[in-house]
Design a protein around this motif. Structure first.
Motif, PDB file in Angstrom:
ATOM      1  N   GLU A  21     -13.019   6.049   4.189  1.00 29.57           N
ATOM      2  CA  GLU A  21     -12.805   7.462   4.497  1.00 29.57           C
ATOM      3  C   GLU A  21     -11.331   7.852   4.482  1.00 29.57           C
ATOM      4  OE1 GLU A  21     -14.816   9.128   7.833  1.00 29.57           O
ATOM      5  OE2 GLU A  21     -16.638   7.987   7.427  1.00 29.57           O
ATOM      6  N   ASN A  22     -10.458   6.935   4.866  1.00 32.58           N
ATOM      7  CA  ASN A  22      -9.033   7.269   4.968  1.00 32.58           C
ATOM      8  C   ASN A  22      -8.262   6.980   3.679  1.00 32.58           C
ATOM      9  OD1 ASN A  22      -8.991   4.438   5.070  1.00 32.58           O
ATOM     10  ND2 ASN A  22      -7.288   4.403   6.512  1.00 32.58           N
ATOM     11  N   PRO A  33      -4.132   3.458   2.542  1.00 36.62           N
ATOM     12  CA  PRO A  33      -2.802   3.779   3.062  1.00 36.62           C
ATOM     13  C   PRO A  33      -2.221   2.682   3.962  1.00 36.62           C
ATOM     14  CG  PRO A  33      -4.463   5.225   4.039  1.00 36.62           C
ATOM     15  CD  PRO A  33      -5.150   4.417   2.975  1.00 36.62           C
ATOM     16  N   GLU A  34      -3.053   1.741   4.392  1.00 35.02           N
ATOM     17  CA  GLU A  34      -2.549   0.625   5.213  1.00 35.02           C
ATOM     18  C   GLU A  34      -1.501  -0.203   4.469  1.00 35.02           C
ATOM     19  OE1 GLU A  34      -6.818   1.392   6.588  1.00 35.02           O
ATOM     20  OE2 GLU A  34      -5.796   1.279   4.669  1.00 35.02           O
ATOM     21  N   ILE A  35      -1.452  -0.076   3.150  1.00 33.67           N
ATOM     22  CA  ILE A  35      -0.473  -0.846   2.383  1.00 33.67           C
ATOM     23  C   ILE A  35       0.945  -0.509   2.819  1.00 33.67           C
ATOM     24  CG2 ILE A  35      -0.286   0.768   0.421  1.00 33.67           C
ATOM     25  CD1 ILE A  35      -0.284  -3.092   0.245  1.00 33.67           C
ATOM     26  N   TRP A  36       1.185   0.743   3.224  1.00 36.71           N
ATOM     27  CA  TRP A  36       2.551   1.166   3.574  1.00 36.71           C
ATOM     28  C   TRP A  36       3.050   0.531   4.868  1.00 36.71           C
ATOM     29  CZ3 TRP A  36       4.044   2.341  -0.819  1.00 36.71           C
ATOM     30  CH2 TRP A  36       3.298   3.132  -1.678  1.00 36.71           C
ATOM     31  N   SER A  37       2.155   0.081   5.741  1.00 33.41           N
ATOM     32  CA  SER A  37       2.585  -0.579   6.977  1.00 33.41           C
ATOM     33  C   SER A  37       2.479  -2.103   6.889  1.00 33.41           C
ATOM     34  CB  SER A  37       1.769  -0.063   8.168  1.00 33.41           C
ATOM     35  OG  SER A  37       0.393  -0.320   7.978  1.00 33.41           O
TER      36      SER A  37
END
Length: 107
Positions: A21-22, A33-37
């Motif tokens: 969903e995100n 988007p977890e790749i950025w953290s």
């Protein structure tokens, strides 16, 4: 990929599963988007997001790889691909890579 030359075309297989969903992106062209953290280097993060966006095409060519990491030479691109492989986000397959989920890496 082995060797020191960036191939003209790298085949991509999508092993990430269903779109969460995100997810960022549109339609089949998405990334987590977890790749950025993640603790990856900035070039590896950018490359991963870019590879995910090309997963729907089933391949990415050398020029598109160079465009993803503007100003980076082939050696830096190969290092970023290696880092993604070492972290379990890319699984080598004949002619390319299977892209794995950020949430499932290392499993």
């Amino acid at each position: 990929m082995s060797g020191e030359d960036l191939p003209e075309v790298i085949l991509l297989a999508d092993g990430r599963g269903e779109r969460p969903e995100n997810a960022a992106g549109a339609g089949d062209f998405w990334y987590e988007p977890e790749i950025w953290s993640s603790p990856l280097s900035p070039p590896a993060r950018v490359l991963y997001a870019g590879l995910c966006s090309f997963a729907g095409h089933g391949e990415i060519n050398r020029q598109d790889l160079r465009n993803l990491l503007k100003g980076a030479g082939d050696g830096e691109i190969l290092r970023a691909l290696g880092e993604l492989s070492e972290e379990g986000l890319l699984e080598p397959v004949p002619g390319g890579y299977r892209i794995r989920s950020v949430r499932e890496r290392g499993s």
